[in-house]
Design an enzyme around this catalytic site. Structure first.
Site, PDB file in Angstrom:
ATOM      1  N   THR A 312       0.846  -1.194   0.000  1.00 56.55           N
ATOM      2  CA  THR A 312       0.000   0.000   0.000  1.00 56.55           C
ATOM      3  C   THR A 312       0.877   1.237   0.000  1.00 56.55           C
ATOM      4  O   THR A 312       2.086   1.183   0.236  1.00 56.55           O
ATOM      5  CB  THR A 312      -0.910   0.083   1.235  1.00 56.55           C
ATOM      6  OG1 THR A 312      -0.157   0.536   2.366  1.00 56.55           O
ATOM      7  CG2 THR A 312      -1.573  -1.240   1.540  1.00 56.55           C
ATOM      8  N   ASP A 313       0.258   2.395  -0.242  1.00 59.37           N
ATOM      9  CA  ASP A 313       0.918   3.662   0.030  1.00 59.37           C
ATOM     10  C   ASP A 313       0.548   4.080   1.460  1.00 59.37           C
ATOM     11  O   ASP A 313      -0.179   3.376   2.164  1.00 59.37           O
ATOM     12  CB  ASP A 313       0.509   4.703  -1.008  1.00 59.37           C
ATOM     13  CG  ASP A 313       1.556   5.795  -1.196  1.00 59.37           C
ATOM     14  OD1 ASP A 313       2.369   6.017  -0.278  1.00 59.37           O
ATOM     15  OD2 ASP A 313       1.556   6.443  -2.255  1.00 59.37           O
ATOM     16  N   TRP A 314       1.028   5.238   1.856  1.00 57.59           N
ATOM     17  CA  TRP A 314       0.966   5.728   3.233  1.00 57.59           C
ATOM     18  C   TRP A 314      -0.466   5.769   3.787  1.00 57.59           C
ATOM     19  O   TRP A 314      -1.307   6.512   3.291  1.00 57.59           O
ATOM     20  CB  TRP A 314       1.589   7.110   3.265  1.00 57.59           C
ATOM     21  CG  TRP A 314       1.844   7.711   4.599  1.00 57.59           C
ATOM     22  CD1 TRP A 314       0.985   8.493   5.311  1.00 57.59           C
ATOM     23  CD2 TRP A 314       3.039   7.619   5.373  1.00 57.59           C
ATOM     24  NE1 TRP A 314       1.579   8.902   6.483  1.00 57.59           N
ATOM     25  CE2 TRP A 314       2.849   8.385   6.551  1.00 57.59           C
ATOM     26  CE3 TRP A 314       4.269   6.975   5.193  1.00 57.59           C
ATOM     27  CZ2 TRP A 314       3.826   8.506   7.530  1.00 57.59           C
ATOM     28  CZ3 TRP A 314       5.248   7.100   6.167  1.00 57.59           C
ATOM     29  CH2 TRP A 314       5.026   7.853   7.318  1.00 57.59           C
ATOM     30  N   ASP A 316      -3.057   4.039   3.486  1.00 52.64           N
ATOM     31  CA  ASP A 316      -4.171   3.965   2.548  1.00 52.64           C
ATOM     32  C   ASP A 316      -5.211   2.906   2.890  1.00 52.64           C
ATOM     33  O   ASP A 316      -6.326   2.967   2.381  1.00 52.64           O
ATOM     34  CB  ASP A 316      -3.656   3.783   1.124  1.00 52.64           C
ATOM     35  CG  ASP A 316      -3.331   5.118   0.479  1.00 52.64           C
ATOM     36  OD1 ASP A 316      -3.968   6.118   0.855  1.00 52.64           O
ATOM     37  OD2 ASP A 316      -2.446   5.172  -0.393  1.00 52.64           O
TER      38      ASP A 316
END
Length: 769
Positions: A312-314, A316
């Site tokens: 994932t990104d930050w 998310d």
């Protein structure tokens, strides 16, 4: 909330087709490494879930809270043990306090983390540490900084892009870090987008080719090498074209567009065996990508065959509940994301994810097979990186870190990125005997030259770490002597406010100084930014900078505009006032030297625009548009503004020499399904100095079942020619190169004619089915 999500998912199922019979294919394709399988067989559910968790460094340091660390940086070993021993956390990312560290500090911190992971846990599984080293090892003091990715795109130089990535991998490993969240394979097709400069630009083929070179530079043939890292292309899929142009806002992208423009670079990366991929933080057609089984599992893992780690990104997964409201609770958000195909959660601040996921498995809401698949992918990555044998590399084994050898490559890359967009009456290069006024808010700023992700997230700490490098002002003074240079900022940035705030500091002073010089070098653009802090309401260059340019133009002195910016700010009002325009993008620590080399002729510019430079804020078009985007006015009948009104075209860039193209030869006037074309052209340097030229091959379908693009870049090569020298450049095209996605979302070739175009030379070929 569940009902609304199901409605959104049904739309996505219609778009991508329901392939539920393939749901086990993704896990079945993943490599079974005996050592990893032996570990998996011993792991408890809690240990497996812990491997899927990634937290940021601040969470395990001594400090005020999980977001603020003490300085000097010290790990809180109780918090380290809670995360790694009690929860089995498998990954840590980022720096602490948003600040670069020395290689010595990185080695100390990561050694302590790995010591706990290996010696104090039941199975001794090492942590995988990750960082955003996107234009050099951006969180390590003393590392070599290259132009940002958009500038590397402007070089059109495969070898330089690969070499920069090799150096970055070496210096990242010198920092004891084996995982790099790069390259960005998003398409830079919207100039408003705050992360445009992190892309290679607007073209699909260009992005695919340079993305592969960057991945090759990071990973090499064997990522277990102590000089290589695992790369992490991002952000899958369609992240760079939100409807509003603002970061992490919704996108509306039909499947035909996703497959034609956004998917090919990722598909090429998967085919090249890339180890990890990061997910788009936004929404496509109302569905958060982190919750899309259709995109993450059916498309990426099953159709493309991606067998690596999907990250994932930050925060998310939390955003599925907090921001996107497709999950009624954080626990439901975890369920949606993991079942969609996420393997590791960049949490980043708490360990609730682990508790929720353990509960979900025990409740039967997340199948154990999905957990095993995710953990297998994670452990495979750690094993291939050699972390079980060498969990920490040592900076003493990297004598070339920050070396002159590496810096020479950074300077060369910066030089090749500089793009000369205007040069009336060949005013450039300037004589070194000239008296110059240097002005503008970017003229004496290392922060502006580097941009975001430079020593800190927003780049605001650059000046603290980059004192030994030259701003544009410094480089001009060194080039022609301080006595020949006057400096008045005129406008300056307020570094204590948001990046776009500048103030008319001393425009009258700059005007007065202009009376005593031969030329004015005015350096305008943007201060550093990235992600949400880089969102803007107006793409036009700031009013204060426009006012400075207009005031100086009234002096009558010839002006050279240097643009130092992450995206093409609209300069329509002031461009006619300039005798020359130089686009420097975000050229890094050696950008000042590179700009001065170009201005005074010690380097012949050869950069080319990797995007279409807009003339108006409402006319944001790409070079590969549909014919209806450019409809000429019907003079005397209707007065409408539907022409292709741009400032500068994609691929444009001037030189101090001239090139002549001739003798375009296509090996056959017909192309068949299993055939290929050999295409050659002669290029001659008809000027009086050595120069580099980017030879670009475009094609254009005459007719198709869907409206064809007016042209598409299919090949490019960069050559160097001495004065009077001529070379023959040869390309090969296959039917795949001219294929397109049709209305049924299938990649096809259709019978018909197409043009092959190099410079102003054109040949027509027929595709015969």
């Amino acid at each position: 909330m569940k009902k609304s999500l199901l409605i959104g998912m049904s739309v996505m199922l219609f778009i991508f087709g329901c392939t539920s019979e393939k749901k086990d294919d993704a896990a079945a394709m993943v490599e079974r490494i005996p050592e990893v399988e032996a570990l998996l067989a011993q792991m408890t559910l809690e240990e497996k879930v812990g491997q899927m968790a990634q937290i940021t460094l601040d969470v395990i340091t001594k400090g005020e809270n999980e977001m603020v660390s003490d300085e000097p940086l010290v790990l809180d070993m109780d918090l380290v043990r809670r995360a790694i021993v009690d929860y089995g956390v498998g990954s840590i990312l980022n720096t602490a306090n948003n600040r670069a560290r020395t290689v010595e500090k990185w080695h100390t911190v990561i050694s302590q983390i790995q010591d706990v992971a290996i010696n104090e846990t039941r199975l001794g599984i090492p942590v995988i540490y990750g960082i955003d080293a996107i234009h050099g090892t951006t969180y390590t003091a003393g590392a070599t900084f290259f132009p940002q990715q958009i500038g590397q795109g402007a070089t059109f130089n495969r070898e330089l892009v690969r070499k920069a990535a090799e150096i970055t991998a070496y210096e990242t490993r010198a920092s004891s870090i084996p995982w790099n969240f790069s390259p960005v394979l998003d398409m830079g097709r919207d100039p408003r987008f705050a992360r445009l400069w992190e892309t290679f630009g607007e073209d699909v083929y260009h992005t695919k080719v340079l993305g592969l070179e960057m991945i090759k530079g990071y990973e090499g043939d064997d990522i277990s090498s102590p000089y290589r890292v695992a790369s992490c292309p991002k952000h899958f899929l369609g992240y760079g074209t939100p409807l509003s142009g603002k970061d992490r806002t919704p996108a509306l992208i039909p499947e035909i567009e996703l497959r034609e423009r956004h998917l090919p670079p990722f598909e090429a990366a998967v085919n090249a065996g890339v180890q990890t991929i990061m997910v788009n933080s936004g929404l496509i057609n109302g569905v958060p990508v982190h919750a899309s089984y259709e995109l993450l599992t059916e498309l990426l893992k099953e159709e493309l065959g991606f067998t690596g780690l999907l990250l994932t990104d930050w925060a998310d997964i939390e955003n599925l509940h907090n921001r996107d409201r497709v999950a009624a609770s954080q626990k439901e958000a975890v369920k949606l994301a993991i079942n969609a195909g996420i393997d590791m959660s960049m949490i980043p601040y708490n360990l609730d994810f682990c508790d929720y996921l353990v509960e979900l498995v025990r409740e039967g809401e997340v199948p154990m097979s999905r957990i095993d698949d995710a953990v297998r992918r994670i452990l495979n990555t750690k094993f291939k990186l050699g972390l079980f044998d060498t969990p920490v590399t040592h900076y003493e084994d990297y004598p070339l870190f920050g070396s002159e050898e590496f810096e020479s490559v950074a300077l060369k890359t910066a030089q090749e990125s500089i793009t000369l967009l205007k040069n009336e009456n060949n005013i450039l290069p300037l004589s070194k005997n000239s008296r110059i006024l240097v002005t503008g808010p970017n003229s004496n700023s290392m922060r502006a030259l580097n941009g975001g992700w430079s020593y800190s997230w927003q780049g605001e700490k650059v000046d603290e770490f980059a004192q030994d490098y030259s701003t544009i002002l410094d480089a001009i003074r060194d080039k022609i002597g301080a006595g020949n240079v006057l400096f008045r900022e005129g406008v300056r940035y307020d570094n204590d406010a948001a990046y776009w705030v500048d103030e008319a500091f001393d425009i009258p002073g700059a005007v007065r100084a202009a009376a005593n010089v031969d030329y004015i070098v005015i350096v305008l653009g943007e201060n550093s930014y990235t992600e949400k802090p880089g969102d803007l309401h107006d793409l036009t260059l700031s009013q204060n900078q426009i006012d400075l340019a207009k005031a100086l133009a009234r002096t009558g002195k010839p002006m050279i505009l240097v643009l130092n910016q992450g995206r093409p700010r609209v300069i329509r009002e002031i461009e006619p006032l300039m005798s020359a325009v130089v686009n420097a993008y975000l050229p890094g620590n050696f950008g000042g030297l590179a700009v001065a080399d170009v201005i005074f002729g010690d380097y012949n510019p050869n950069g080319k625009l990797p995007f279409t430079y807009p003339m108006y804020v409402n006319t944001l078009v790409t070079y590969d548009h549909k014919p209806s985007e450019n409809q000429a006015r019907m003079e005397g009948v209707y007065d409408y503004e539907s022409d292709f009104a741009i400032q500068y075209p994609f691929g444009f860039g001037l030189s101090y020499t001239t090139f002549e193209y001739s003798n375009l030869i296509v090996s056959n006037n017909e192309l068949r399904p299993n055939g290929s074309l050999e295409i050659s052209v002669n290029v001659k340097n008809t000027g009086d100095r050595q120069g580099k030229e980017v030879v670009k091959l475009f094609t254009a379908l005459h007719y198709a079942s869907i409206t064809p693009d007016v042209q598409r870049l299919r090949r490019f090569d960069k050559i160097s020619l001495e004065p009077g020298e001529e070379k023959t450049v040869t390309f090969t095209l296959t039917p795949q190169d001219i294929s397109f996605i049709n209305a049924r979302n299938e990649r096809v070739n259709e019978a018909g004619d197409f043009d092959v175009m190099i410079s102003d030379l054109v040949e027509t070929v027929s595709f015969i089915k």
